[in-house]
Design an enzyme around this catalytic site. Structure first.
Site, PDB file in Angstrom:
ATOM      1  N   HIS A 133       0.837  -1.204   0.000  1.00 47.58           N
ATOM      2  CA  HIS A 133       0.000   0.000   0.000  1.00 47.58           C
ATOM      3  C   HIS A 133       0.871   1.253   0.000  1.00 47.58           C
ATOM      4  O   HIS A 133       0.644   2.174  -0.795  1.00 47.58           O
ATOM      5  CB  HIS A 133      -0.930  -0.005   1.226  1.00 47.58           C
ATOM      6  CG  HIS A 133      -1.681   1.278   1.412  1.00 47.58           C
ATOM      7  ND1 HIS A 133      -2.675   1.689   0.550  1.00 47.58           N
ATOM      8  CD2 HIS A 133      -1.570   2.254   2.353  1.00 47.58           C
ATOM      9  CE1 HIS A 133      -3.153   2.860   0.960  1.00 47.58           C
ATOM     10  NE2 HIS A 133      -2.499   3.228   2.051  1.00 47.58           N
ATOM     11  N   GLU A 198     -10.777   2.074   3.261  1.00 45.82           N
ATOM     12  CA  GLU A 198      -9.461   1.442   3.430  1.00 45.82           C
ATOM     13  C   GLU A 198      -9.667   0.139   4.180  1.00 45.82           C
ATOM     14  O   GLU A 198     -10.202   0.131   5.287  1.00 45.82           O
ATOM     15  CB  GLU A 198      -8.487   2.364   4.183  1.00 45.82           C
ATOM     16  CG  GLU A 198      -8.040   3.544   3.333  1.00 45.82           C
ATOM     17  CD  GLU A 198      -6.886   4.344   3.926  1.00 45.82           C
ATOM     18  OE1 GLU A 198      -6.663   4.256   5.151  1.00 45.82           O
ATOM     19  OE2 GLU A 198      -6.207   5.049   3.153  1.00 45.82           O
ATOM     20  N   GLU A 200      -8.675  -2.584   6.483  1.00 50.77           N
ATOM     21  CA  GLU A 200      -7.681  -2.717   7.554  1.00 50.77           C
ATOM     22  C   GLU A 200      -8.173  -3.729   8.592  1.00 50.77           C
ATOM     23  O   GLU A 200      -9.352  -4.073   8.641  1.00 50.77           O
ATOM     24  CB  GLU A 200      -7.457  -1.359   8.258  1.00 50.77           C
ATOM     25  CG  GLU A 200      -7.120  -0.228   7.286  1.00 50.77           C
ATOM     26  CD  GLU A 200      -6.538   1.014   7.937  1.00 50.77           C
ATOM     27  OE1 GLU A 200      -6.132   0.929   9.116  1.00 50.77           O
ATOM     28  OE2 GLU A 200      -6.481   2.055   7.251  1.00 50.77           O
ATOM     29  N   ASP A 232     -11.274   2.217   7.398  1.00 53.73           N
ATOM     30  CA  ASP A 232     -10.839   3.591   7.668  1.00 53.73           C
ATOM     31  C   ASP A 232     -11.280   4.475   6.497  1.00 53.73           C
ATOM     32  O   ASP A 232     -10.518   4.748   5.572  1.00 53.73           O
ATOM     33  CB  ASP A 232      -9.311   3.599   7.824  1.00 53.73           C
ATOM     34  CG  ASP A 232      -8.769   4.986   8.093  1.00 53.73           C
ATOM     35  OD1 ASP A 232      -9.513   5.820   8.644  1.00 53.73           O
ATOM     36  OD2 ASP A 232      -7.597   5.238   7.755  1.00 53.73           O
TER      37      ASP A 232
HETATM   38 CA    CA Z   1      -5.712   4.116   7.119  1.00 55.11          CA
END
Ligand code: CA
Length: 422
Positions: A133, A198, A200, A232
């Site tokens: 990433h 995002e 995660e 996120d």
């Molecule tokens: Ca993040």
């Protein structure tokens, strides 16, 4: 691990919530108060009722610890106690003659329960620990030849996030307004047009540490209670304009979505794998860990649209992390900063090497230059109003499956401008 079978509770094959999992959460049923439960197949075991009938005799002094709207007090009892509770439930569920099988309302259907954020989150930290990433973002925004910044392989980079806007799965997310800078004009204040997710994982801190006393990398896992899937949410246009020089702020703080169950670290033991080599460069001694510290957990992102599309747009894996959780926690406390039970620490976007494993729209559409085509022919560079993002995660090995359930949220349109906003 011995082969376990639930004796008197029906657990569907391939359930995230197998007899090997038994994660903790906070639920409410009908108009009753939120309280602690444990996911078992499609049901929830009411821990307060189990305690009242003596299931945890000899383990818990205070039977009312489950009758609270968050798990912090329970988690603070320590791993010895929380693990013993989990193993006692497992033992009773596997025992055909268990006296608990006849207790009224011990189990309630998940479909009829409302899930709540399971911990009071005092502080939240977001790391940036996937090399793939960080490399993708560096290629897009900085230098394709030197995508990783010079500190990245030395420091588990992170920033302090926002605890107040963490939402449990199911709570919709409102498209934020914010300041952004068009390339050909002055800044404007408008709804974000580059709303993103995002993918995660986050861990929940399981023990208070003392101010001034670092937690060593070798012992850091003793202070990790369990894990959740973490989205996120990010407004890329707001983020791009505001992040220099102090890092993310309003482009991130409007919402994060977590899955409702905290899967204890011990339930994830079967999925331990080695992390990537950290010898080029060698990490500093305070960050060195031994043994298998990464977890082989399959992660998926599904987009559902108003037009009826339901497409998997990302398949990734938590094992790709460069920095492991023990290193993150050791680094976090290395300056003497204390952590508290319920603090949440997110991994950073988890991307793999291939396009289909990238954990954000920013990467999947390569900065909006290569939009994704969905199964109905429509395209997405970033998220539209009405889109729902569903993140899931699970480990599966030798017939043992341990999963997290869903972190799901739908995007609501931005608020209509008020007089003040105009
Ligand atoms: Ca993040």
């Amino acid at each position: 691990m011995k082969n376990l079978q639930a004796a008197w509770v029906d657990i569907p094959d391939h359930s995230d919530f197998s007899i090997y999992n038994l994660p903790f959460g906070i639920f409410s049923f009908q108009d009753e108060f939120p309280r602690a439960g444990m996911a078992v197949g499609n049901q929830i075991l009411d821990l307060g009722i189990a305690a009242y009938h003596g299931m945890f005799r000899g383990i818990l002094d205070d039977d009312t610890v489950f009758d609270r709207p968050v798990l912090n007090s329970f988690i603070a009892l320590g791993k010895k106690t929380t693990s013993a509770v989990r193993l006692r439930v497992q033992e009773e569920l596997c025992h055909a003659e268990s006296k608990f099988r006849s207790i009224d309302k011990l189990l309630v259907p998940q479909s009829q329960a409302t899930m709540h954020l399971p911990v009071h989150v005092g502080d939240v930290t977001d790391f940036y620990s996937s090399m793939e990433h960080a490399t993708n973002v560096g290629k897009m925004f900085r230098d394709p030849e030197n995508a990783l910044l010079p500190n990245w392989k030395h420091v588990p980079v992170g920033y302090h996030g926002r605890a107040s806007s963490i939402c449990v799965s199911g709570v919709p997310v409102r498209r934020p307004w914010g300041q952004r800078k068009p390339s050909d004009g002055p800044p404007v204040f408008l709804p974000s047009s580059r709303l993103d997710f995002e993918l995660e994982m986050a861990f929940v801190v399981g023990a208070n540490s003392s101010l001034g006393e670092p937690i060593s990398a070798e012992h850091a896992e003793d202070s990790i209670f369990g894990l959740m899937v973490f989205n996120d949410w990010s407004a890329r246009d707001i983020q791009k304009w505001e992040y220099v020089p102090l890092g993310p702020f309003l482009g991130k703080s409007f919402a994060s979505t977590v899955s409702p169950w905290i899967v204890p670290l011990e339930a994830l033991e079967p999925f331990r794998v080695a992390g990537p080599a950290q010898d080029d460069p060698e990490v500093l001694p305070y960050l060195k860990t031994s043994g298998n510290r990464n977890l082989d957990l399959t992660l998926e992102v599904v987009i559902e649209t108003k037009s009826g599309v339901s497409d998997v747009i990302c398949r990734s894996n938590f094992r790709y992390m460069y920095w492991n959780m023990a290193q993150q926690l050791a680094h976090h406390t290395s300056n003497g900063c204390n952590v508290r039970v319920g603090d949440m620490m997110a991994s950073g976007t988890i991307s793999g090497k291939e396009r289909g494993s990238f954990g954000s729209m920013l990467e999947l559409s390569w900065g909006g230059k290569e939009p994704l085509t969905l199964s109905d022919g429509s395209t997405r560079s970033f998220l539209e109003d009405g889109d729902t993002i569903i993140m899931t995660g699970y480990g599966e090995k030798d017939g043992i499956r341990v999963g997290f359930g869903e972190a799901r949220a739908q995007i609501l349109p931005a608020l209509t401008p008020s007089e003040e906003i105009e």
